[in-house]
Design a protein around this motif. Sequence first.
Motif, PDB file in Angstrom:
ATOM      1  N   UNK A 267       4.946  22.725   5.771  1.00 13.94           N
ATOM      2  CA  UNK A 267       5.320  23.814   6.415  1.00 13.94           C
ATOM      3  C   UNK A 267       4.554  25.274   6.096  1.00 13.94           C
ATOM      4  N   UNK A 268       3.739  25.218   4.907  1.00 17.86           N
ATOM      5  CA  UNK A 268       3.005  26.154   4.343  1.00 17.86           C
ATOM      6  C   UNK A 268       1.753  26.414   5.085  1.00 17.86           C
ATOM      7  N   UNK A 269       1.461  25.178   6.134  1.00 17.17           N
ATOM      8  CA  UNK A 269       0.286  25.586   7.262  1.00 17.17           C
ATOM      9  C   UNK A 269       0.817  26.137   8.281  1.00 17.17           C
ATOM     10  N   UNK A 270       2.048  26.548   8.631  1.00 17.41           N
ATOM     11  CA  UNK A 270       2.306  26.885   9.747  1.00 17.41           C
ATOM     12  C   UNK A 270       2.277  28.570   9.962  1.00 17.41           C
ATOM     13  N   UNK A 271       2.313  29.065  11.147  1.00 14.49           N
ATOM     14  CA  UNK A 271       2.263  30.536  11.224  1.00 14.49           C
ATOM     15  C   UNK A 271       3.553  31.168  10.883  1.00 14.49           C
ATOM     16  N   UNK A 272       3.361  32.633  10.343  1.00 18.23           N
ATOM     17  CA  UNK A 272       4.699  33.228  10.057  1.00 18.23           C
ATOM     18  C   UNK A 272       5.455  33.524  11.462  1.00 18.23           C
ATOM     19  N   UNK A 273       6.788  33.574  11.393  1.00 24.14           N
ATOM     20  CA  UNK A 273       7.427  34.069  12.687  1.00 24.14           C
ATOM     21  C   UNK A 273       8.186  35.597  11.811  1.00 24.14           C
ATOM     22  N   UNK A 274       7.910  36.390  13.006  1.00 21.77           N
ATOM     23  CA  UNK A 274       8.313  37.901  12.276  1.00 21.77           C
ATOM     24  C   UNK A 274       9.610  38.367  13.032  1.00 21.77           C
ATOM     25  N   UNK A 275      10.161  39.169  12.072  1.00 21.64           N
ATOM     26  CA  UNK A 275      11.568  39.856  12.597  1.00 21.64           C
ATOM     27  C   UNK A 275      10.814  41.114  13.458  1.00 21.64           C
ATOM     28  N   UNK A 276      11.977  41.581  14.356  1.00 23.70           N
ATOM     29  CA  UNK A 276      11.833  42.446  15.303  1.00 23.70           C
ATOM     30  C   UNK A 276      12.728  43.611  15.108  1.00 23.70           C
ATOM     31  N   UNK A 277      12.329  44.270  16.539  1.00 23.67           N
ATOM     32  CA  UNK A 277      13.415  45.384  17.031  1.00 23.67           C
ATOM     33  C   UNK A 277      14.108  45.016  18.083  1.00 23.67           C
ATOM     34  N   UNK A 278      15.428  45.155  18.561  1.00 23.82           N
ATOM     35  CA  UNK A 278      16.090  44.970  19.712  1.00 23.82           C
ATOM     36  C   UNK A 278      16.761  46.030  20.224  1.00 23.82           C
ATOM     37  N   UNK A 279      16.886  45.930  21.764  1.00 24.16           N
ATOM     38  CA  UNK A 279      17.428  46.673  22.500  1.00 24.16           C
ATOM     39  C   UNK A 279      18.772  46.016  22.800  1.00 24.16           C
ATOM     40  N   UNK A 280      19.889  46.565  22.352  1.00 24.79           N
ATOM     41  CA  UNK A 280      21.431  46.000  22.413  1.00 24.79           C
ATOM     42  C   UNK A 280      22.229  46.690  23.560  1.00 24.79           C
ATOM     43  N   UNK A 281      23.066  45.695  24.214  1.00 23.14           N
ATOM     44  CA  UNK A 281      24.093  46.249  25.160  1.00 23.14           C
ATOM     45  C   UNK A 281      25.290  45.790  24.543  1.00 23.14           C
ATOM     46  N   UNK A 282      26.319  46.433  24.429  1.00 17.89           N
ATOM     47  CA  UNK A 282      27.676  45.952  23.673  1.00 17.89           C
ATOM     48  C   UNK A 282      28.825  45.980  24.939  1.00 17.89           C
ATOM     49  N   UNK A 283      29.769  45.154  24.848  1.00 17.27           N
ATOM     50  CA  UNK A 283      30.826  45.433  25.326  1.00 17.27           C
ATOM     51  C   UNK A 283      32.178  44.850  24.359  1.00 17.27           C
ATOM     52  N   UNK A 284      32.998  45.773  24.186  1.00 16.92           N
ATOM     53  CA  UNK A 284      34.133  45.396  23.129  1.00 16.92           C
ATOM     54  C   UNK A 284      35.566  45.836  23.971  1.00 16.92           C
ATOM     55  N   UNK A 285      36.453  44.719  23.684  1.00 17.91           N
ATOM     56  CA  UNK A 285      37.780  44.753  24.015  1.00 17.91           C
ATOM     57  C   UNK A 285      38.658  44.512  22.998  1.00 17.91           C
ATOM     58  N   UNK A 286      39.616  45.679  22.740  1.00 19.86           N
ATOM     59  CA  UNK A 286      40.824  45.417  21.764  1.00 19.86           C
ATOM     60  C   UNK A 286      42.150  45.241  22.414  1.00 19.86           C
ATOM     61  N   UNK A 287      42.977  44.209  22.021  1.00 18.07           N
ATOM     62  CA  UNK A 287      44.236  43.858  22.649  1.00 18.07           C
ATOM     63  C   UNK A 287      45.024  43.566  21.408  1.00 18.07           C
ATOM     64  N   UNK A 288      46.383  43.498  21.646  1.00 17.25           N
ATOM     65  CA  UNK A 288      47.250  43.068  20.857  1.00 17.25           C
ATOM     66  C   UNK A 288      47.292  41.781  20.413  1.00 17.25           C
ATOM     67  N   UNK A 289      46.328  40.959  20.949  1.00 19.74           N
ATOM     68  CA  UNK A 289      46.040  39.612  20.880  1.00 19.74           C
ATOM     69  C   UNK A 289      44.787  39.239  20.183  1.00 19.74           C
TER      70      UNK A 289
END
Length: 247
Positions: free
Chosen positions: A98-120
Amino acid sequence: VVAVPVRILVALTAGCPAGAGAGELSIGVLGVYSSSPYKGHDDTILPFPLISYEGERFFFRGVGAGVHLWKGEDQEVSLGLSYAGMQFDHSKTDDSRMKRLDDRYSTLTVDAYYTLRTDWGNAGVKASQDILGNSEGFVLDLWYKYPVTFGQLTVVPGVGMQWDSERQADYYYGVSSSESRKSGLEEYDAKDAVSPYLSLDANFALTENWSLTAGGKMTFLSDEIQDSPMVDDSKQFDASFGVVYSF
């Protein structure tokens, strides 16, 4: 998927007091643990500052911020930016291949959210696209939570599912032909992956302003992720505990 250090999005969500009202600002500090599914890779344990603000128009949630495009009594649609902490650091694994593998980097994302609130209970979806060109991948997170209050204690069990696009999964879990030659690991092309998860958040009000908060999330990794020669676990666990002051 993996997070170093901010799969802590889980912890940050848990750190926001349940039932936070509009215009409420909260600050605090969390102790965060995040396991790594990578072979021989260090888990993450660290303190993390929490700043959360929920307004009628804008919000700030730890590592993400955005704007409410539309907000009703029980539904809202939002757009924002956030830091996605998925990464692999070859210097933090004790596996020689695993030490011979390339790094994988963190990133910045654009996000779209939809939220629903109910009694349930509350449900939502978050769609995220890498905008720095690291994975060029897309992530879709579907969730359902049901808050239950016992006096000063609010407990929020939840269930969800995360879908990683093929580019997302292959960037973080695939092994290229050149990496295979260098490391001796088998070449692997990951396809899109679906990983279900369970979560449990809790908030205990000490006073009108101070509260203790805790959260945990268990992700059951997709077969596409488990089959990667980089991975040696079938589950991933994240947890947090901290204290929060709400203004």
